[in-house]
Design a protein around this motif. Structure first.
Motif, short mmCIF file in Angstrom:
data_model
loop_
_atom_site.label_atom_id
_atom_site.label_comp_id
_atom_site.label_asym_id
_atom_site.label_seq_id
_atom_site.Cartn_x
_atom_site.Cartn_y
_atom_site.Cartn_z
N PHE A 64 0.66 -1.16 0.26
CA PHE A 64 0.13 -0.62 -0.05
C PHE A 64 0.65 0.87 -0.13
O PHE A 64 0.31 2.06 -0.07
CB PHE A 64 -1.06 -0.15 1.49
CG PHE A 64 -2.11 -0.94 0.98
CD1 PHE A 64 -2.31 -1.69 -0.16
CD2 PHE A 64 -3.54 -0.65 1.47
CE1 PHE A 64 -3.80 -2.66 -0.07
CE2 PHE A 64 -4.43 -1.14 1.47
CZ PHE A 64 -4.58 -2.46 0.36
N SER A 65 2.47 1.07 0.58
CA SER A 65 2.81 2.60 0.45
C SER A 65 3.70 2.50 -1.42
O SER A 65 4.36 3.78 -0.80
CB SER A 65 4.31 2.36 1.53
OG SER A 65 4.34 1.08 0.75
N SER A 66 3.40 2.07 -2.00
CA SER A 66 4.12 2.02 -3.61
C SER A 66 2.99 2.12 -3.86
O SER A 66 1.80 1.09 -4.53
CB SER A 66 4.91 1.37 -3.45
OG SER A 66 5.13 0.90 -4.83
N SER A 67 2.56 2.75 -5.01
CA SER A 67 1.49 2.61 -6.61
C SER A 67 2.19 1.91 -6.93
O SER A 67 1.09 1.36 -7.78
CB SER A 67 1.71 4.39 -6.75
OG SER A 67 2.77 4.64 -7.40
N THR A 68 3.21 2.06 -7.84
CA THR A 68 3.19 0.33 -8.49
C THR A 68 3.06 -0.82 -7.62
O THR A 68 2.47 -1.44 -8.68
CB THR A 68 5.26 0.30 -8.29
OG1 THR A 68 5.37 1.61 -8.93
CG2 THR A 68 5.09 -0.94 -9.66
N CYS A 69 3.44 -1.46 -6.49
CA CYS A 69 2.53 -1.85 -5.69
C CYS A 69 1.12 -2.33 -5.94
O CYS A 69 0.49 -3.43 -6.40
CB CYS A 69 2.94 -2.93 -4.68
SG CYS A 69 4.78 -2.62 -4.53
N VAL A 70 1.01 -1.12 -5.78
CA VAL A 70 -1.37 -0.96 -6.17
C VAL A 70 -1.50 -1.58 -6.77
O VAL A 70 -2.46 -2.04 -7.36
CB VAL A 70 -1.62 0.35 -5.31
CG1 VAL A 70 -3.20 0.47 -5.66
CG2 VAL A 70 -1.57 0.35 -3.74
N SER A 71 -0.87 -1.16 -7.70
CA SER A 71 -0.98 -1.21 -9.26
C SER A 71 -1.31 -2.70 -9.65
O SER A 71 -1.83 -3.24 -10.18
CB SER A 71 -0.46 -0.91 -10.49
OG SER A 71 -1.09 0.77 -10.47
N ILE A 72 -0.04 -3.68 -8.99
CA ILE A 72 -0.15 -4.55 -9.71
C ILE A 72 -1.12 -5.65 -8.92
O ILE A 72 -1.23 -6.80 -9.27
CB ILE A 72 1.24 -5.14 -8.79
CG1 ILE A 72 2.58 -4.76 -10.30
CG2 ILE A 72 0.82 -6.52 -9.15
CD1 ILE A 72 3.97 -4.52 -9.21
N LEU A 73 -1.37 -4.83 -7.83
CA LEU A 73 -1.93 -5.87 -7.24
C LEU A 73 -4.16 -5.38 -7.70
O LEU A 73 -4.39 -6.40 -7.83
CB LEU A 73 -2.89 -4.83 -5.26
CG LEU A 73 -1.69 -5.91 -4.37
CD1 LEU A 73 -1.86 -4.66 -3.18
CD2 LEU A 73 -1.78 -7.01 -4.09
N LEU A 74 -3.99 -3.95 -7.86
CA LEU A 74 -5.53 -3.98 -9.01
C LEU A 74 -4.97 -5.72 -10.05
O LEU A 74 -6.38 -5.93 -10.76
CB LEU A 74 -5.04 -2.75 -9.29
CG LEU A 74 -5.66 -1.82 -7.81
CD1 LEU A 74 -5.97 -0.16 -8.59
CD2 LEU A 74 -7.10 -2.62 -7.35
N SER A 75 -4.34 -5.29 -11.20
CA SER A 75 -4.39 -6.28 -11.33
C SER A 75 -4.45 -6.81 -11.70
O SER A 75 -5.07 -8.60 -12.59
CB SER A 75 -2.79 -5.82 -12.54
OG SER A 75 -2.30 -7.10 -12.01
#
Length: 580
Positions: free
Chosen positions: A401-412
């Motif tokens: 949650f502290s990384s927008s890149t990781c959040v995008s991966i989660l959503l995908s």
């Protein structure tokens, strides 16, 4: 006879005890040692030296009692050493009497005499050990051990431990094993025995020595006892000083499965103190533990313990770097795919520990498929416990949650759909956790808010606005307040007439269980940005609740909302409500 015993009540008139008829030499020696131990407690000078002598006397006493119980008094080798023992006992009794009476000629001379008598007793103990090692004790004797009752005196406990120590030193394999088992039983039953073991220092060294034994049973049983002692913070340093870590690591490398489990459990407790981490690493512990975690044939209990030890070690930056270089991240991501929950929970904890606050390691976790593996734990088709799912969800939250890149991966990867499933269908504990995660997810990015809106999250959040828990109501209101800032979500929210009616109804000042009004008004403020939203607010039968809040001066936000609703053609509909 001049004297009948060595109780100290009547003093002897000669140095050499007389030989009572009808009593074996072995029993006579045992009785005299007991009397001498009793007399030694009356000595008030040279206390340190007398304590050392008394320790040897107790050890000798235990060994002779064991021989008597076995009925070995007629053994030629044993009978041959009894006269010299009696001579030393008589000599020591004379020294004890002079120390009690303070009748010695000089301190230095007495200290020298005490050192010599201590050396003689030490030699007797060693000779006794040699005799027993030649096999005068049988396996059958291993069961003849009398344990003190609960609440026994410290002296009784101390004597019992010394008795077990003698068996561990001079017994055969079966007897040593039985003594270790008895030792384990008492330390588990009564922690006071642990203190006694520390006081009788030889016990620790014997236990550490057994870890290096080529007898598997001795390794296993001693590791169990050491594990109990390692659970006491005040005694961890004693174990480390006795050199316990190196043999524990060797057991991890070459021991049996049960021995490895015991060694790993010991190391887990010892490494709770980060000061011991370097010692474990220096003896090759990290490599041995990683080898266990990478071995598909190791049982889950052992792997779980090894994970926990490594998690303790990872707090030291240099050791963490070594783990990363040795491929620890890849090893543990493979473990994340385990169906054994013991392994799964431990490996999740390790991944969190090694990646938290370290962008480089987190990138490795992502690259190696760590996020996807964690999401698999949330898949409803797998029968993991709610506790394991909670642990996985917290790990996802902490890592991503502290990384927008990781959040995008989660959503995908479809994370929002999984989250929504548990918000709708989870039991209460996991449902509330998922709501908290959804609340945090709202604050990570615009992309996350859109994905949540598309998935149908807002309808679920509206339901929580009427929850019994104030915390839940507040989180739901704040999350909705964040989501409706996205135009697409706002339009979707307004389409359901019931949504606005419920918000206005909850603004009733007399509604004792309402959610956080600040966030409810914030949602309504956002809805005024679209024409249909303003119309539905004004035309609702509960619009008067805004006026009540404003007139009662309970909320300045309510006044601002009225001012916004009063603009242009809505002014006439709300005339009289707003007073500047």
């Amino acid at each position: 006879m001049g004297h009948e015993d060595f109780t100290g009540e009547s003093k002897p008139v000669q140095n050499s005890p007389e030989r009572p008829t009808g009593i074996s030499n072995l029993r006579r020696t045992i009785d005299f040692i007991s009397s001498l131990i009793s007399l030694s407690h009356s000595v008030r000078v040279f206390t340190g030296k007398w304590q050392l002598i008394r320790n040897k006397l107790e050890e000798l006493y235990s060994g002779l009692i064991a021989a008597e119980n076995f009925d070995s008094g007629e053994n030629p080798s044993l009978s041959g050493v009894l006269p010299s023992m009696m001579a030393t006992i008589s000599e020591c009794y004379d020294l004890a009497t002079r120390c009690v009476d303070l009748s010695y000629s000089g301190k230095l001379l007495m200290q020298s005499d005490l050192d010599m008598v201590f050396a003689k007793f030490d030699n007797h103990v060693k000779k006794l050990a040699e005799i027993y090692k030649k096999g005068i004790w049988s396996n059958g004797y291993a069961l003849v051990v009398s344990k003190p009752s609960l609440g026994a005196s410290k002296e009784d406990m101390r004597f019992y431990i010394r008795d077990l120590l003698s068996r561990m030193k001079i017994g055969d394999l079966s007897m040593k094993k039985q003594a270790l088992m008895n030792l384990y039983d008492v330390v588990v039953e009564d922690e006071k025995y642990v203190k006694v073991i520390i006081d009788v220092g030889d016990v620790i060294h014997v236990l550490v020595g057994f870890l290096c034994s080529n007898q598997v049973t001795l390794q296993e049983e001693s590791a169990q006892v050491i594990s109990v002692i390692a659970g006491f913070d005040s005694y961890k340093g004693v174990l480390v000083a006795a050199g316990v870590i190196s043999p524990l690591v060797k057991v991890l490398d070459f021991g049996s499965e049960a021995g490895k489990v015991g060694a790993a459990r010991c190391l887990m407790k010892l490494t709770e103190n980060s000061d011991n981490a370097w010692c474990v690493s220096a003896h090759g512990g990290v490599t041995a533990l990683l080898k266990i975690c990478g071995d598909e044939n190791c049982k889950c209990n052992l792997v779980g313990l090894a994970c926990r030890v490594l998690r303790n070690l990872v707090s030291v930056e240099e050791i963490k770097r070594f783990m990363v270089e040795e491929g620890a991240v890849s090893t543990f991501i493979r473990l994340l795919r385990s169906k054994e929950e013991v392994i799964l929970v431990s490996s999740i904890g390790f991944i969190q520990s090694i990646a938290t606050g370290d962008e480089l390691v987190r990138e490795i976790v992502i690259r190696e498929g760590g996020i996807r593996a964690l999401l698999c734990v949330l898949d409803p088709k797998w029968s993991y416990s709610s506790k394991t799912r909670e642990i996985a969800m917290r790990a996802i939250e902490n890592l991503c949650f502290s990384s927008s890149t990781c959040v995008s991966i989660l959503l995908s990867y479809g994370f929002v759909d999984q989250l929504l499933y548990y918000v709708r269908n989870g039991e209460v504990s996991i449902q509330e956790l998922m709501l908290k995660v959804a609340f945090r997810l709202c604050g990570t990015s615009e992309e996350a808010k859109k994905a949540m809106g598309d998935a149908g999250f807002m309808a679920e959040l509206v339901k929580f606005l009427s929850a019994k828990s104030f915390e839940v109501r507040e989180m739901a209101a704040e999350a909705l307040s964040s989501m409706v800032m996205v135009p697409k979500n706002r339009k979707r929210f307004v389409q359901d007439d019931n949504n606005i009616a419920l918000l206005l109804q909850l603004l009733d000042p007399e509604e004792g269980n309402s959610g956080n009004k600040k966030f409810l008004i914030s949602i309504l403020m956002s809805l005024t940005s679209c024409t249909s939203g303003r119309k539905k607010i004004v035309s609702s039968g509960y619009a008067k609740n805004i006026e009540k809040l404003a007139e009662a001066e309970v909320s300045s936000d309510a006044k601002r909302l009225i001012k916004k609703l009063s603009a242009n053609r809505f002014r006439s509909m709300l005339s009289g409500i707003w007073h500047s």
